[in-house]
Scaffold this motif. Structure first.
Motif, PDB file in Angstrom:
ATOM      1  N   ASP A 114       7.328  -8.484 -16.879  1.00 19.15           N
ATOM      2  CA  ASP A 114       7.472  -9.199 -15.552  1.00 19.15           C
ATOM      3  C   ASP A 114       6.371  -8.815 -14.430  1.00 19.15           C
ATOM      4  N   PRO A 115       5.409  -9.698 -14.316  1.00 21.17           N
ATOM      5  CA  PRO A 115       4.707  -9.197 -13.310  1.00 21.17           C
ATOM      6  C   PRO A 115       5.240  -9.591 -11.988  1.00 21.17           C
ATOM      7  N   SER A 116       6.366 -10.079 -11.711  1.00 23.77           N
ATOM      8  CA  SER A 116       6.713 -10.112 -10.421  1.00 23.77           C
ATOM      9  C   SER A 116       7.024  -8.607  -9.665  1.00 23.77           C
ATOM     10  N   LYS A 117       7.408  -7.695 -10.735  1.00 23.77           N
ATOM     11  CA  LYS A 117       7.683  -6.284 -10.304  1.00 23.77           C
ATOM     12  C   LYS A 117       6.572  -5.513  -9.881  1.00 23.77           C
ATOM     13  N   ILE A 118       5.205  -5.971  -9.881  1.00 23.22           N
ATOM     14  CA  ILE A 118       4.079  -5.403  -9.109  1.00 23.22           C
ATOM     15  C   ILE A 118       4.462  -5.495  -7.599  1.00 23.22           C
ATOM     16  N   SER A 119       4.831  -6.699  -7.276  1.00 24.31           N
ATOM     17  CA  SER A 119       5.038  -6.544  -5.801  1.00 24.31           C
ATOM     18  C   SER A 119       6.385  -5.634  -5.275  1.00 24.31           C
ATOM     19  N   ASP A 120       7.321  -5.502  -6.149  1.00 26.21           N
ATOM     20  CA  ASP A 120       8.365  -4.268  -5.870  1.00 26.21           C
ATOM     21  C   ASP A 120       7.712  -3.051  -5.750  1.00 26.21           C
ATOM     22  N   CYS A 121       6.735  -2.733  -6.734  1.00 29.04           N
ATOM     23  CA  CYS A 121       5.757  -1.371  -6.655  1.00 29.04           C
ATOM     24  C   CYS A 121       5.192  -1.101  -5.457  1.00 29.04           C
ATOM     25  N   THR A 122       4.361  -2.176  -5.013  1.00 29.17           N
ATOM     26  CA  THR A 122       3.881  -2.184  -3.883  1.00 29.17           C
ATOM     27  C   THR A 122       4.539  -1.826  -2.800  1.00 29.17           C
ATOM     28  N   LYS A 123       5.721  -2.408  -2.554  1.00 23.85           N
ATOM     29  CA  LYS A 123       6.569  -2.085  -1.434  1.00 23.85           C
ATOM     30  C   LYS A 123       7.261  -0.846  -1.304  1.00 23.85           C
ATOM     31  N   TYR A 124       7.538  -0.278  -2.765  1.00 18.31           N
ATOM     32  CA  TYR A 124       8.108   1.178  -2.755  1.00 18.31           C
ATOM     33  C   TYR A 124       6.965   2.234  -2.530  1.00 18.31           C
ATOM     34  N   LEU A 125       5.677   1.942  -2.924  1.00 17.56           N
ATOM     35  CA  LEU A 125       4.456   2.929  -2.555  1.00 17.56           C
ATOM     36  C   LEU A 125       4.302   2.761  -0.988  1.00 17.56           C
ATOM     37  N   GLU A 126       4.455   1.608  -0.608  1.00 17.57           N
ATOM     38  CA  GLU A 126       3.994   1.338   1.200  1.00 17.57           C
ATOM     39  C   GLU A 126       5.458   2.366   1.781  1.00 17.57           C
ATOM     40  N   GLU A 127       6.628   2.156   1.216  1.00 16.79           N
ATOM     41  CA  GLU A 127       7.619   2.958   2.018  1.00 16.79           C
ATOM     42  C   GLU A 127       7.551   4.410   1.708  1.00 16.79           C
ATOM     43  N   PHE A 128       6.995   4.711   0.672  1.00 15.23           N
ATOM     44  CA  PHE A 128       6.878   6.291   0.223  1.00 15.23           C
ATOM     45  C   PHE A 128       5.815   6.767   1.171  1.00 15.23           C
ATOM     46  N   ASN A 129       4.699   6.038   1.294  1.00 14.33           N
ATOM     47  CA  ASN A 129       3.520   6.257   2.226  1.00 14.33           C
ATOM     48  C   ASN A 129       4.159   6.444   3.802  1.00 14.33           C
ATOM     49  N   LYS A 130       4.912   5.550   4.196  1.00 16.38           N
ATOM     50  CA  LYS A 130       5.326   5.479   5.553  1.00 16.38           C
ATOM     51  C   LYS A 130       6.102   6.883   5.674  1.00 16.38           C
ATOM     52  N   LYS A 131       7.235   6.904   5.023  1.00 17.81           N
ATOM     53  CA  LYS A 131       8.312   7.987   5.093  1.00 17.81           C
ATOM     54  C   LYS A 131       7.650   9.503   4.995  1.00 17.81           C
ATOM     55  N   ASN A 132       6.283   9.396   4.121  1.00 20.49           N
ATOM     56  CA  ASN A 132       5.786  10.733   4.160  1.00 20.49           C
ATOM     57  C   ASN A 132       4.533  11.067   5.162  1.00 20.49           C
ATOM     58  N   ASP A 133       4.247   9.945   5.819  1.00 24.08           N
ATOM     59  CA  ASP A 133       2.868  10.057   6.583  1.00 24.08           C
ATOM     60  C   ASP A 133       1.685  10.127   5.634  1.00 24.08           C
ATOM     61  N   LEU A 134       1.548   9.453   4.769  1.00 28.63           N
ATOM     62  CA  LEU A 134       0.240   9.541   3.968  1.00 28.63           C
ATOM     63  C   LEU A 134      -0.361   8.141   4.148  1.00 28.63           C
ATOM     64  N   LYS A 135      -1.763   8.156   4.028  1.00 30.87           N
ATOM     65  CA  LYS A 135      -2.330   7.202   4.147  1.00 30.87           C
ATOM     66  C   LYS A 135      -3.335   7.205   2.662  1.00 30.87           C
ATOM     67  N   PRO A 136      -3.145   6.289   1.900  1.00 27.77           N
ATOM     68  CA  PRO A 136      -3.979   5.861   0.651  1.00 27.77           C
ATOM     69  C   PRO A 136      -5.566   5.704   0.940  1.00 27.77           C
ATOM     70  N   GLU A 137      -6.321   6.482   0.077  1.00 26.53           N
ATOM     71  CA  GLU A 137      -7.744   6.213   0.054  1.00 26.53           C
ATOM     72  C   GLU A 137      -8.205   5.040  -0.443  1.00 26.53           C
ATOM     73  N   LYS A 138      -9.263   4.615   0.167  1.00 28.63           N
ATOM     74  CA  LYS A 138     -10.106   3.342  -0.526  1.00 28.63           C
ATOM     75  C   LYS A 138     -10.726   3.776  -1.905  1.00 28.63           C
ATOM     76  N   ILE A 139     -10.205   3.003  -2.819  1.00 29.87           N
ATOM     77  CA  ILE A 139     -10.653   3.277  -4.329  1.00 29.87           C
ATOM     78  C   ILE A 139     -12.107   2.432  -4.537  1.00 29.87           C
ATOM     79  N   LYS A 140     -12.875   3.519  -4.829  1.00 30.85           N
ATOM     80  CA  LYS A 140     -14.401   3.387  -5.280  1.00 30.85           C
ATOM     81  C   LYS A 140     -14.268   3.206  -6.880  1.00 30.85           C
ATOM     82  N   VAL A 141     -14.829   1.774  -6.959  1.00 30.35           N
ATOM     83  CA  VAL A 141     -14.803   1.637  -8.574  1.00 30.35           C
ATOM     84  C   VAL A 141     -16.131   1.773  -9.281  1.00 30.35           C
TER      85      VAL A 141
END
Length: 141
Positions: A114-141
């Motif tokens: 179910d690819p729609s769950k990707i958006s849920d994961c994104t939402k959960y990670l954003e909330e995790f980052n906000k609650k813990n004052d974390l800022k993701p690094e830009k990913i360099k491939v």
């Protein structure tokens, strides 16, 4: 007396540095709403989503965000969507830096049909980052 003060200060710095290093377990972070507070190696919710925190070793994990035949990855700025057909899981991962150490934070779910769950994961990670004052690094491939 001066040597004693230096020894006490050194001991306090050692204790503080050990406490900082040990603060990199998932249970030391605040969980998004609906997730447990991190028992073991992950935070889980009742909808089969989990958030995990792993050390990032540049030598060992340098291809993590590039993907391969079994582990397709699509990088979008500071988030990477993944679909791991080998482990039958999918989700979103990010790279964070705490002190001088990098970590991979993943939100994943077990059934990758179910690819729609990707958006849920994104939402959960954003909330995790906000609650813990974390800022993701830009990913360099």
């Amino acid at each position: 007396m001066k040597t004693f003060k230096i020894a006490i200060i050194a001991l306090l710095l050692l204790v503080l540095s050990v406490a900082f290093v040990s603060a990199t377990e998932i249970s030391d972070f605040n969980a998004p709403k609906g997730f447990d507070e991190g028992f073991g190696e992950s935070m889980d919710n009742e909808d089969d989503f989990s958030i995990v925190l792993n050390d990032y070793d540049k030598d060992f994990d340098e291809d993590l965000f590039k993907g391969d035949h079994f582990h397709q990855v699509t990088v979008k700025g500071d988030l990477a969507e993944f679909n791991d057909t080998f482990n039958d899981e999918a989700g979103v991962m990010e790279l964070i830096k705490i002190g001088k150490t990098y970590y991979v934070v993943k939100c994943k779910y077990a059934e990758n049909t179910d690819p729609s769950k990707i958006s849920d994961c994104t939402k959960y990670l954003e909330e995790f980052n906000k609650k813990n004052d974390l800022k993701p690094e830009k990913i360099k491939v």
